[in-house]
Design a protein around this motif. Structure first.
Motif, PDB file in Angstrom:
ATOM      1  N   THR A 174       0.843  -1.197   0.000  1.00  0.00           N
ATOM      2  CA  THR A 174       0.000   0.000   0.000  1.00  0.00           C
ATOM      3  C   THR A 174       0.873   1.240   0.000  1.00  0.00           C
ATOM      4  O   THR A 174       2.046   1.209   0.392  1.00  0.00           O
ATOM      5  CB  THR A 174      -0.935   0.038   1.226  1.00  0.00           C
ATOM      6  N   THR A 175       0.310   2.356  -0.454  1.00  0.00           N
ATOM      7  CA  THR A 175       1.038   3.622  -0.464  1.00  0.00           C
ATOM      8  C   THR A 175       0.125   4.749  -0.011  1.00  0.00           C
ATOM      9  O   THR A 175      -1.102   4.686  -0.175  1.00  0.00           O
ATOM     10  CB  THR A 175       1.585   3.935  -1.871  1.00  0.00           C
ATOM     11  N   SER A 176       0.724   5.769   0.569  1.00  0.00           N
ATOM     12  CA  SER A 176       0.018   7.007   0.896  1.00  0.00           C
ATOM     13  C   SER A 176       0.733   8.150   0.197  1.00  0.00           C
ATOM     14  O   SER A 176       1.959   8.098  -0.008  1.00  0.00           O
ATOM     15  CB  SER A 176      -0.004   7.248   2.402  1.00  0.00           C
ATOM     16  N   LEU A 177      -0.009   9.172  -0.184  1.00  0.00           N
ATOM     17  CA  LEU A 177       0.556  10.303  -0.910  1.00  0.00           C
ATOM     18  C   LEU A 177      -0.066  11.592  -0.390  1.00  0.00           C
ATOM     19  O   LEU A 177      -1.288  11.668  -0.248  1.00  0.00           O
ATOM     20  CB  LEU A 177       0.300  10.139  -2.412  1.00  0.00           C
ATOM     21  N   PHE A 178       0.781  12.573  -0.082  1.00  0.00           N
ATOM     22  CA  PHE A 178       0.252  13.867   0.337  1.00  0.00           C
ATOM     23  C   PHE A 178       1.085  14.981  -0.273  1.00  0.00           C
ATOM     24  O   PHE A 178       2.229  14.773  -0.698  1.00  0.00           O
ATOM     25  CB  PHE A 178       0.193  14.009   1.859  1.00  0.00           C
ATOM     26  N   ILE A 179       0.485  16.177  -0.343  1.00  0.00           N
ATOM     27  CA  ILE A 179       1.120  17.335  -0.970  1.00  0.00           C
ATOM     28  C   ILE A 179       1.216  18.452   0.062  1.00  0.00           C
ATOM     29  O   ILE A 179       0.250  18.746   0.771  1.00  0.00           O
ATOM     30  CB  ILE A 179       0.315  17.817  -2.192  1.00  0.00           C
ATOM     31  N   THR A 180       2.415  19.064   0.143  1.00  0.00           N
ATOM     32  CA  THR A 180       2.617  20.185   1.062  1.00  0.00           C
ATOM     33  C   THR A 180       2.944  21.442   0.272  1.00  0.00           C
ATOM     34  O   THR A 180       3.417  21.382  -0.874  1.00  0.00           O
ATOM     35  CB  THR A 180       3.765  19.906   2.047  1.00  0.00           C
ATOM     36  N   ASN A 181       2.695  22.607   0.889  1.00  0.00           N
ATOM     37  CA  ASN A 181       3.062  23.874   0.262  1.00  0.00           C
ATOM     38  C   ASN A 181       4.487  24.243   0.645  1.00  0.00           C
ATOM     39  O   ASN A 181       5.190  23.473   1.323  1.00  0.00           O
ATOM     40  CB  ASN A 181       2.066  24.975   0.633  1.00  0.00           C
TER      41      ASN A 181
ATOM     42  N   ILE B 205       4.293  26.469  -6.156  1.00  0.00           N
ATOM     43  CA  ILE B 205       5.259  25.372  -6.026  1.00  0.00           C
ATOM     44  C   ILE B 205       4.865  24.510  -4.830  1.00  0.00           C
ATOM     45  O   ILE B 205       4.649  25.020  -3.719  1.00  0.00           O
ATOM     46  CB  ILE B 205       6.690  25.906  -5.860  1.00  0.00           C
ATOM     47  N   TYR B 206       4.782  23.202  -5.067  1.00  0.00           N
ATOM     48  CA  TYR B 206       4.374  22.254  -4.028  1.00  0.00           C
ATOM     49  C   TYR B 206       5.361  21.084  -3.973  1.00  0.00           C
ATOM     50  O   TYR B 206       6.226  20.935  -4.853  1.00  0.00           O
ATOM     51  CB  TYR B 206       2.963  21.737  -4.307  1.00  0.00           C
ATOM     52  N   TYR B 207       5.210  20.260  -2.930  1.00  0.00           N
ATOM     53  CA  TYR B 207       6.074  19.102  -2.747  1.00  0.00           C
ATOM     54  C   TYR B 207       5.198  17.881  -2.472  1.00  0.00           C
ATOM     55  O   TYR B 207       4.379  17.897  -1.551  1.00  0.00           O
ATOM     56  CB  TYR B 207       7.069  19.347  -1.608  1.00  0.00           C
ATOM     57  N   VAL B 208       5.372  16.866  -3.310  1.00  0.00           N
ATOM     58  CA  VAL B 208       4.577  15.648  -3.223  1.00  0.00           C
ATOM     59  C   VAL B 208       5.394  14.576  -2.511  1.00  0.00           C
ATOM     60  O   VAL B 208       6.517  14.266  -2.933  1.00  0.00           O
ATOM     61  CB  VAL B 208       4.164  15.152  -4.622  1.00  0.00           C
ATOM     62  N   THR B 209       4.849  14.009  -1.455  1.00  0.00           N
ATOM     63  CA  THR B 209       5.529  12.960  -0.698  1.00  0.00           C
ATOM     64  C   THR B 209       4.798  11.639  -0.888  1.00  0.00           C
ATOM     65  O   THR B 209       3.577  11.557  -0.686  1.00  0.00           O
ATOM     66  CB  THR B 209       5.597  13.302   0.799  1.00  0.00           C
ATOM     67  N   ILE B 210       5.542  10.624  -1.283  1.00  0.00           N
ATOM     68  CA  ILE B 210       5.008   9.270  -1.461  1.00  0.00           C
ATOM     69  C   ILE B 210       5.594   8.390  -0.374  1.00  0.00           C
ATOM     70  O   ILE B 210       6.814   8.336  -0.193  1.00  0.00           O
ATOM     71  CB  ILE B 210       5.367   8.724  -2.855  1.00  0.00           C
ATOM     72  N   GLU B 211       4.722   7.700   0.371  1.00  0.00           N
ATOM     73  CA  GLU B 211       5.160   6.810   1.442  1.00  0.00           C
ATOM     74  C   GLU B 211       5.060   5.361   0.971  1.00  0.00           C
ATOM     75  O   GLU B 211       3.999   4.917   0.517  1.00  0.00           O
ATOM     76  CB  GLU B 211       4.309   7.009   2.692  1.00  0.00           C
TER      77      GLU B 211
ATOM     78  N   LYS C  79       9.791   7.683   3.024  1.00  0.00           N
ATOM     79  CA  LYS C  79       9.150   8.800   2.349  1.00  0.00           C
ATOM     80  C   LYS C  79      10.045   9.319   1.225  1.00  0.00           C
ATOM     81  O   LYS C  79      11.257   9.464   1.406  1.00  0.00           O
ATOM     82  CB  LYS C  79       8.862   9.936   3.343  1.00  0.00           C
ATOM     83  N   TYR C  80       9.424   9.597   0.070  1.00  0.00           N
ATOM     84  CA  TYR C  80      10.137  10.122  -1.085  1.00  0.00           C
ATOM     85  C   TYR C  80       9.410  11.385  -1.538  1.00  0.00           C
ATOM     86  O   TYR C  80       8.213  11.334  -1.846  1.00  0.00           O
ATOM     87  CB  TYR C  80      10.182   9.088  -2.208  1.00  0.00           C
ATOM     88  N   THR C  81      10.126  12.512  -1.554  1.00  0.00           N
ATOM     89  CA  THR C  81       9.501  13.794  -1.834  1.00  0.00           C
ATOM     90  C   THR C  81      10.064  14.391  -3.116  1.00  0.00           C
ATOM     91  O   THR C  81      11.275  14.400  -3.325  1.00  0.00           O
ATOM     92  CB  THR C  81       9.725  14.781  -0.671  1.00  0.00           C
ATOM     93  N   ARG C  82       9.150  14.901  -3.960  1.00  0.00           N
ATOM     94  CA  ARG C  82       9.543  15.536  -5.223  1.00  0.00           C
ATOM     95  C   ARG C  82       8.753  16.819  -5.422  1.00  0.00           C
ATOM     96  O   ARG C  82       7.654  16.980  -4.911  1.00  0.00           O
ATOM     97  CB  ARG C  82       9.332  14.594  -6.403  1.00  0.00           C
ATOM     98  N   LYS C  83       9.334  17.706  -6.213  1.00  0.00           N
ATOM     99  CA  LYS C  83       8.752  19.015  -6.450  1.00  0.00           C
ATOM    100  C   LYS C  83       7.675  18.925  -7.541  1.00  0.00           C
ATOM    101  O   LYS C  83       7.817  18.210  -8.529  1.00  0.00           O
ATOM    102  CB  LYS C  83       9.844  19.977  -6.866  1.00  0.00           C
TER     103      LYS C  83
END
Length: 408
Positions: free
Chosen positions: A350-357, A389-395, A400-404
């Motif tokens: 399973t994976t979770s994904l969230f976006i931060t500012n 501009i945001y940052y997407v984190t995939i768990e 955790k892996y974060t990309r712009k």
């Protein structure tokens, strides 16, 4: 500022006399003291910020200014998903949000940082005036790590996984730390006192440790017995690269002359080094190799040469370990509404994904424990966010892996 740097990389090399170094014009024409490549990203340390590139130097992003007062970014490392920057005179700075903001964490440590090292789940730093330090459990302060370490100066520190070594101040002194001993043990690179001989940098390649000294480059697998790999012309700043089929040495003389040496990896220790390139009017602080390019952090900017000019056909590195998943690039990026990403996994997870500012606040949570099937999974993410501009984190499996992500 560190005098010698030593960096080992794994590629195959041939010379090309006609090739030229290219300057990265997108970045400032000033001192770059540090360049590193990890997990598909280039990290370049400028005077007061870190620049990153996820496409092998085609485009660059800048971190926030670390501090207007710092003279240089002398070392950079990622530890427990945080960025750590070592400076020469202003201590250590930490970023928990990919460089968008910085925290000074110099409590308990000398402010003149030379090099970082990760060993057995802890972060260590070698310094100019206080020896070796360990990051404390609170991750915001340091404590001396000096049991048996008798010098206050340590230019370099490295680990091969089984043990850790750090340079002493003079006499060819090097210290070994192993958990079973619980303290540092001093050894001499030449097997005897060598007045005036400094161990200026140490790095690890697989199980082998390499040390750059004013009398040549030495190698060891146990941190106690060292073998001279051959004499180089004396220079006051040496950068090395450990290649799949050869060893490269970049030696600076004064502030303008650079000579690059090469020796076959299977050569006898004292076989002479071969000069393969010389150039002038530059000073190389550090080098790195990415997927397609060889990089130099110089006195007047950041430079690169395609590996193909050395006869190298990517991929240059050793076979990739058997990984459990692979994350593709976002497409499209920039985006207006929806975007996609492919995730390949070796088993059902399973994976979770969230976006931060840009402030690190979570603004969108598209997936929570979404099932992924073995093989390739193409995920489509709805994007209700305004331009910015945001940052997407995939768990994935606790990591955790974060990309712009750019929204237009």
């Amino acid at each position: 500022m560190k005098i010698f740097y030593l960096l080992f990389l794994t590629i195959a090399i041939a010379t090309s006399a006609s090739a030229q170094w290219r300057k990265v014009e997108q970045l400032p024409a000033r001192d770059f003291y540090n360049i590193a490549y990890a997990n598909g990203t280039l990290y370049a340390g400028g005077s007061n910020r870190v620049y990153t590139s996820i496409n092998d130097g085609l485009t660059w992003d800048s971190s926030a200014i670390i501090s207007a007062d710092i003279p240089s970014v002398d070392d950079f490392i990622i530890f427990e998903n945080n960025w750590f920057v070592g400076t020469y005179g202003s201590g250590v700075y930490k970023s928990a949000n990919l460089g968008r903001s910085w925290q000074n964490i110099t409590t308990g440590i000398d402010s003149y940082i030379n090099e970082f090292c990760i060993f057995k789940g802890h972060l260590y730093a070698s310094t100019d005036n206080g020896g070796v330090y360990q990051l404390a459990e609170n991750k915001t302060s340091w404590r001396p790590f000096m049991n048996g370490f008798t010098w206050t100066t340590s230019s370099s520190i490295a680990s091969n996984g089984a043990l850790m070594v750090a340079s002493g101040g003079a006499n060819g002194s090097i210290f070994k730390y192993h958990e079973s001993a619980g303290q540092w043990q001093e050894h001499l690179v030449k097997g005897q006192l060598a007045p005036g001989m400094n161990v200026s940098d140490i790095v690890s390649v697989n199980d082998t440790l390499y040390a750059a000294t004013s009398a040549g480059v030495y190698s060891s697998t146990n941190g106690e017995n060292w073998t001279n790999t051959g004499q180089l012309k004396n220079g006051h700043h040496v950068v090395m690269a450990n290649l799949r089929q050869a060893i490269f040495a970049i030696v600076n003389y004064g502030l303008g002359d650079v000579t690059i040496y090469k020796k076959p990896k299977e050569a006898q220790p004292m076989q002479p080094w071969e000069i393969i390139e010389q150039h002038q009017n530059s000073f190389v602080y550090e080098t790195a190799v990415s997927q397609k390019n060889l990089w130099q952090a110089r006195l007047d900017g950041l430079y690169f040469r395609p590996l193909i000019e050395y006869g190298v056909t990517p991929p240059w590195d050793e076979p990739t370990p058997d990984i459990q998943f692979k994350i593709g690039k976002f497409f499209p990026n920039p985006t207006k509404q929806k975007f996609q990403v492919e995730i390949q996994v070796k088993e059902d997870i399973t994976t979770s994904l969230f976006i931060t500012n840009a402030a690190g606040q979570i603004v969108h949570y598209p997936f929570l424990q979404k099932p992924l099937k073995k093989g390739a999974n193409l995920l489509t993410i709805d994007n209700p966010l305004p331009a910015g501009i945001y940052y997407v984190t995939i768990e994935l499996e606790g990591k955790k892996y974060t990309r712009k992500l750019v929204v237009i």
